[in-house]
Design a protein around this motif. Structure first.
Motif, PDB file in Angstrom:
ATOM      1  N   ALA A   1      -4.162   9.962  -9.526  1.00  0.00           N
ATOM      2  CA  ALA A   1      -3.389   9.333 -10.604  1.00  0.00           C
ATOM      3  C   ALA A   1      -1.894   9.562 -10.410  1.00  0.00           C
ATOM      4  O   ALA A   1      -1.075   8.671 -10.670  1.00  0.00           O
ATOM      5  CB  ALA A   1      -3.842   9.889 -11.955  1.00  0.00           C
ATOM      6  N   GLU A   2      -1.531  10.742  -9.931  1.00  0.00           N
ATOM      7  CA  GLU A   2      -0.112  11.044  -9.688  1.00  0.00           C
ATOM      8  C   GLU A   2       0.440  10.191  -8.554  1.00  0.00           C
ATOM      9  O   GLU A   2       1.557   9.662  -8.639  1.00  0.00           O
ATOM     10  CB  GLU A   2       0.045  12.532  -9.359  1.00  0.00           C
ATOM     11  N   GLU A   3      -0.347  10.042  -7.475  1.00  0.00           N
ATOM     12  CA  GLU A   3       0.085   9.202  -6.357  1.00  0.00           C
ATOM     13  C   GLU A   3       0.198   7.749  -6.791  1.00  0.00           C
ATOM     14  O   GLU A   3       1.128   7.035  -6.389  1.00  0.00           O
ATOM     15  CB  GLU A   3      -0.906   9.343  -5.197  1.00  0.00           C
ATOM     16  N   GLU A   4      -0.760   7.306  -7.599  1.00  0.00           N
ATOM     17  CA  GLU A   4      -0.720   5.936  -8.103  1.00  0.00           C
ATOM     18  C   GLU A   4       0.564   5.681  -8.889  1.00  0.00           C
ATOM     19  O   GLU A   4       1.239   4.670  -8.676  1.00  0.00           O
ATOM     20  CB  GLU A   4      -1.932   5.675  -8.991  1.00  0.00           C
ATOM     21  N   GLN A   5       0.917   6.590  -9.784  1.00  0.00           N
ATOM     22  CA  GLN A   5       2.115   6.411 -10.588  1.00  0.00           C
ATOM     23  C   GLN A   5       3.365   6.410  -9.716  1.00  0.00           C
ATOM     24  O   GLN A   5       4.292   5.632  -9.942  1.00  0.00           O
ATOM     25  CB  GLN A   5       2.224   7.513 -11.648  1.00  0.00           C
TER      26      GLN A   5
ATOM     27  N   THR B   1       5.930   3.222  -9.514  1.00  0.00           N
ATOM     28  CA  THR B   1       7.356   3.408  -9.797  1.00  0.00           C
ATOM     29  C   THR B   1       8.200   2.920  -8.623  1.00  0.00           C
ATOM     30  O   THR B   1       9.203   2.218  -8.807  1.00  0.00           O
ATOM     31  CB  THR B   1       7.663   4.891 -10.076  1.00  0.00           C
ATOM     32  N   PHE B   2       7.782   3.276  -7.403  1.00  0.00           N
ATOM     33  CA  PHE B   2       8.511   2.837  -6.209  1.00  0.00           C
ATOM     34  C   PHE B   2       8.490   1.312  -6.076  1.00  0.00           C
ATOM     35  O   PHE B   2       9.527   0.684  -5.872  1.00  0.00           O
ATOM     36  CB  PHE B   2       7.892   3.479  -4.966  1.00  0.00           C
TER      37      PHE B   2
ATOM     38  N   GLN C   1      11.468  -2.307  -6.122  1.00  0.00           N
ATOM     39  CA  GLN C   1      11.705  -3.094  -4.911  1.00  0.00           C
ATOM     40  C   GLN C   1      12.008  -4.554  -5.239  1.00  0.00           C
ATOM     41  O   GLN C   1      11.810  -5.022  -6.364  1.00  0.00           O
ATOM     42  CB  GLN C   1      10.498  -3.003  -3.980  1.00  0.00           C
ATOM     43  N   GLU C   2      12.440  -5.271  -4.222  1.00  0.00           N
ATOM     44  CA  GLU C   2      12.715  -6.705  -4.368  1.00  0.00           C
ATOM     45  C   GLU C   2      11.441  -7.489  -4.092  1.00  0.00           C
ATOM     46  O   GLU C   2      10.852  -7.388  -3.016  1.00  0.00           O
ATOM     47  CB  GLU C   2      13.813  -7.122  -3.396  1.00  0.00           C
ATOM     48  N   TRP C   3      11.005  -8.267  -5.066  1.00  0.00           N
ATOM     49  CA  TRP C   3       9.766  -9.034  -4.963  1.00  0.00           C
ATOM     50  C   TRP C   3      10.077 -10.497  -4.656  1.00  0.00           C
ATOM     51  O   TRP C   3      11.082 -11.037  -5.114  1.00  0.00           O
ATOM     52  CB  TRP C   3       8.979  -8.959  -6.267  1.00  0.00           C
ATOM     53  N   ARG C   4       9.205 -11.121  -3.903  1.00  0.00           N
ATOM     54  CA  ARG C   4       9.270 -12.579  -3.724  1.00  0.00           C
ATOM     55  C   ARG C   4       8.673 -13.219  -4.979  1.00  0.00           C
ATOM     56  O   ARG C   4       7.542 -12.911  -5.377  1.00  0.00           O
ATOM     57  CB  ARG C   4       8.473 -12.978  -2.484  1.00  0.00           C
ATOM     58  N   THR C   5       9.423 -14.123  -5.599  1.00  0.00           N
ATOM     59  CA  THR C   5       9.014 -14.668  -6.905  1.00  0.00           C
ATOM     60  C   THR C   5       8.809 -16.184  -6.898  1.00  0.00           C
ATOM     61  O   THR C   5       8.546 -16.763  -7.948  1.00  0.00           O
ATOM     62  CB  THR C   5      10.064 -14.321  -7.978  1.00  0.00           C
ATOM     63  N   ASP C   6       8.895 -16.822  -5.731  1.00  0.00           N
ATOM     64  CA  ASP C   6       8.777 -18.276  -5.702  1.00  0.00           C
ATOM     65  C   ASP C   6       7.354 -18.742  -5.368  1.00  0.00           C
ATOM     66  O   ASP C   6       7.130 -19.925  -5.143  1.00  0.00           O
ATOM     67  CB  ASP C   6       9.773 -18.872  -4.696  1.00  0.00           C
ATOM     68  N   LEU C   7       6.406 -17.826  -5.357  1.00  0.00           N
ATOM     69  CA  LEU C   7       5.012 -18.193  -5.129  1.00  0.00           C
ATOM     70  C   LEU C   7       4.245 -18.126  -6.452  1.00  0.00           C
ATOM     71  O   LEU C   7       4.823 -17.893  -7.508  1.00  0.00           O
ATOM     72  CB  LEU C   7       4.385 -17.251  -4.087  1.00  0.00           C
ATOM     73  N   ALA C   8       2.926 -18.283  -6.391  1.00  0.00           N
ATOM     74  CA  ALA C   8       2.124 -18.299  -7.617  1.00  0.00           C
ATOM     75  C   ALA C   8       2.109 -16.938  -8.304  1.00  0.00           C
ATOM     76  O   ALA C   8       1.848 -16.845  -9.492  1.00  0.00           O
ATOM     77  CB  ALA C   8       0.699 -18.743  -7.292  1.00  0.00           C
ATOM     78  N   ARG C   9       2.375 -15.856  -7.545  1.00  0.00           N
ATOM     79  CA  ARG C   9       2.430 -14.504  -8.092  1.00  0.00           C
ATOM     80  C   ARG C   9       3.496 -13.730  -7.333  1.00  0.00           C
ATOM     81  O   ARG C   9       3.935 -14.140  -6.255  1.00  0.00           O
ATOM     82  CB  ARG C   9       1.070 -13.808  -7.955  1.00  0.00           C
ATOM     83  N   ARG C  10       3.903 -12.593  -7.852  1.00  0.00           N
ATOM     84  CA  ARG C  10       4.918 -11.777  -7.186  1.00  0.00           C
ATOM     85  C   ARG C  10       4.318 -11.092  -5.957  1.00  0.00           C
ATOM     86  O   ARG C  10       3.195 -10.589  -5.991  1.00  0.00           O
ATOM     87  CB  ARG C  10       5.486 -10.730  -8.131  1.00  0.00           C
ATOM     88  N   VAL C  11       5.097 -11.055  -4.872  1.00  0.00           N
ATOM     89  CA  VAL C  11       4.607 -10.548  -3.589  1.00  0.00           C
ATOM     90  C   VAL C  11       5.722  -9.759  -2.896  1.00  0.00           C
ATOM     91  O   VAL C  11       6.898 -10.102  -3.018  1.00  0.00           O
ATOM     92  CB  VAL C  11       4.149 -11.703  -2.670  1.00  0.00           C
TER      93      VAL C  11
ATOM     94  N   ALA D   1      10.422  -9.287   7.727  1.00  0.00           N
ATOM     95  CA  ALA D   1      10.102  -8.466   6.565  1.00  0.00           C
ATOM     96  C   ALA D   1      10.682  -7.070   6.750  1.00  0.00           C
ATOM     97  O   ALA D   1      10.963  -6.638   7.869  1.00  0.00           O
ATOM     98  CB  ALA D   1       8.596  -8.387   6.372  1.00  0.00           C
ATOM     99  N   HIS D   2      10.835  -6.358   5.656  1.00  0.00           N
ATOM    100  CA  HIS D   2      11.269  -4.970   5.734  1.00  0.00           C
ATOM    101  C   HIS D   2      10.183  -4.145   6.420  1.00  0.00           C
ATOM    102  O   HIS D   2       8.993  -4.436   6.293  1.00  0.00           O
ATOM    103  CB  HIS D   2      11.525  -4.417   4.337  1.00  0.00           C
ATOM    104  N   PRO D   3      10.562  -3.108   7.157  1.00  0.00           N
ATOM    105  CA  PRO D   3       9.534  -2.251   7.791  1.00  0.00           C
ATOM    106  C   PRO D   3       8.701  -1.534   6.748  1.00  0.00           C
ATOM    107  O   PRO D   3       9.088  -1.421   5.582  1.00  0.00           O
ATOM    108  CB  PRO D   3      10.378  -1.275   8.626  1.00  0.00           C
ATOM    109  N   MET D   4       7.551  -1.045   7.175  1.00  0.00           N
ATOM    110  CA  MET D   4       6.681  -0.299   6.277  1.00  0.00           C
ATOM    111  C   MET D   4       7.442   0.920   5.745  1.00  0.00           C
ATOM    112  O   MET D   4       7.929   1.737   6.522  1.00  0.00           O
ATOM    113  CB  MET D   4       5.427   0.163   7.013  1.00  0.00           C
ATOM    114  N   PRO D   5       7.579   1.078   4.451  1.00  0.00           N
ATOM    115  CA  PRO D   5       8.343   2.197   3.898  1.00  0.00           C
ATOM    116  C   PRO D   5       7.615   3.528   4.043  1.00  0.00           C
ATOM    117  O   PRO D   5       6.384   3.581   4.088  1.00  0.00           O
ATOM    118  CB  PRO D   5       8.521   1.819   2.424  1.00  0.00           C
ATOM    119  N   ASN D   6       8.397   4.617   4.084  1.00  0.00           N
ATOM    120  CA  ASN D   6       7.808   5.948   4.215  1.00  0.00           C
ATOM    121  C   ASN D   6       6.881   6.275   3.057  1.00  0.00           C
ATOM    122  O   ASN D   6       5.953   7.089   3.186  1.00  0.00           O
ATOM    123  CB  ASN D   6       8.912   7.008   4.297  1.00  0.00           C
ATOM    124  N   GLN D   7       7.110   5.648   1.913  1.00  0.00           N
ATOM    125  CA  GLN D   7       6.295   5.933   0.716  1.00  0.00           C
ATOM    126  C   GLN D   7       4.828   5.535   0.904  1.00  0.00           C
ATOM    127  O   GLN D   7       3.974   5.948   0.118  1.00  0.00           O
ATOM    128  CB  GLN D   7       6.879   5.227  -0.498  1.00  0.00           C
TER     129      GLN D   7
END
Length: 243
Positions: A49-53, A57-58, A62-72, A102-108
């Protein structure tokens, strides 16, 4: 006063005997395959649950793509994107022929990748290089498709925030009918349909038949009535065959 010794049974020798694996490894076994879909597994409580939160939060920052049917959000290398449903024929062609960096895979996300490697789903040599983050709200879903065959098996997805149903359709044969291919709706089906519950904090693992011979989709009507702020966040990990 003498005590009567209870005669041992076979149960005394086997039922309470500690397993050798528990002494040598802290990595739990993968659960058995789904009873009806070979190659499909659900690992419950894959994140805490802590990792999920922390992940939520992270991602919310972040910057989401919003021009599709859902945020990505797309992470890792380059990736081709689906055009929005409202795109004209000219716009669709232009978008489908465009490869975005695309941005590289984040350390998170490193701990998730390391945990999947620890479960034997990947190795350091073929560790996932792509991650697509999808946000599903109350009335959002995704149409039936098979994961693009350019990616190796397995394809794994973490579910955060809320659990959801995934519907599987058996095909008559393996079919590379990804969403972007345009072929998914034409694939011949056997008629067998199975609904699988993906709990919050779980990892869905698709390999073998589950990944190649069963289409999967998110059916929004399957959820029934949800709260106004209902949402599911999925993180789907993939590795390119040409890595």
């Amino acid at each position: 006063m003498s005590t009567i010794k209870k005669r041992k049974t076979l149960d005394d020798y086997f039922l309470n005997k500690p397993s050798k694996q528990s002494k040598t490894s802290n990595v739990p076994k993968l659960p058995r395959e789904h009873e009806s879909i070979p190659g499909l597994r659900i690992l419950t409580d894959f994140v805490t649950a802590e990792e999920e939160q922390g992940l939520l939060t992270f991602l919310d920052q972040q910057e989401w793509r919003t021009d599709l049917a859902r945020r990505v959000i797309h992470y890792g290398g380059t990736y081709c994107l689906m055009p929005p449903r409202t795109a004209t024929a000219e716009e669709r062609k232009r978008i489908e022929n465009t490869i975005l960096t695309a941005h590289p895979m984040p350390n998170q996300l490193d701990f998730i990748v390391s945990r999947m490697i620890g479960h034997g789903l990947y190795t350091n040599a073929n560790r996932p290089e792509y991650c697509i983050v999808n946000e599903y709200k109350d009335r959002q879903g995704i149409s039936a498709h098979v994961e693009n065959f350019r990616f190796i098996s397995p394809v794994c997805a973490v579910t955060l925030s809320q659990g959801d149903w995934m519907r599987f359709h058996e095909l008559t044969k393996a079919d590379d009918g990804s969403v972007r291919s345009g072929k998914a709706s034409k694939a011949e089906k056997t008629g067998r349909v199975k609904d699988v519950w993906m709990p919050r904090k779980s990892l869905l693992v698709m390999e073998g038949e589950a990944r190649e011979k069963w289409q999967h989709e998110i059916v929004r009507s399957k959820r029934g009535r949800t709260a106004p702020d209902w949402r599911r966040i999925s993180l789907t990990f993939r590795t390119d065959k040409d890595k």
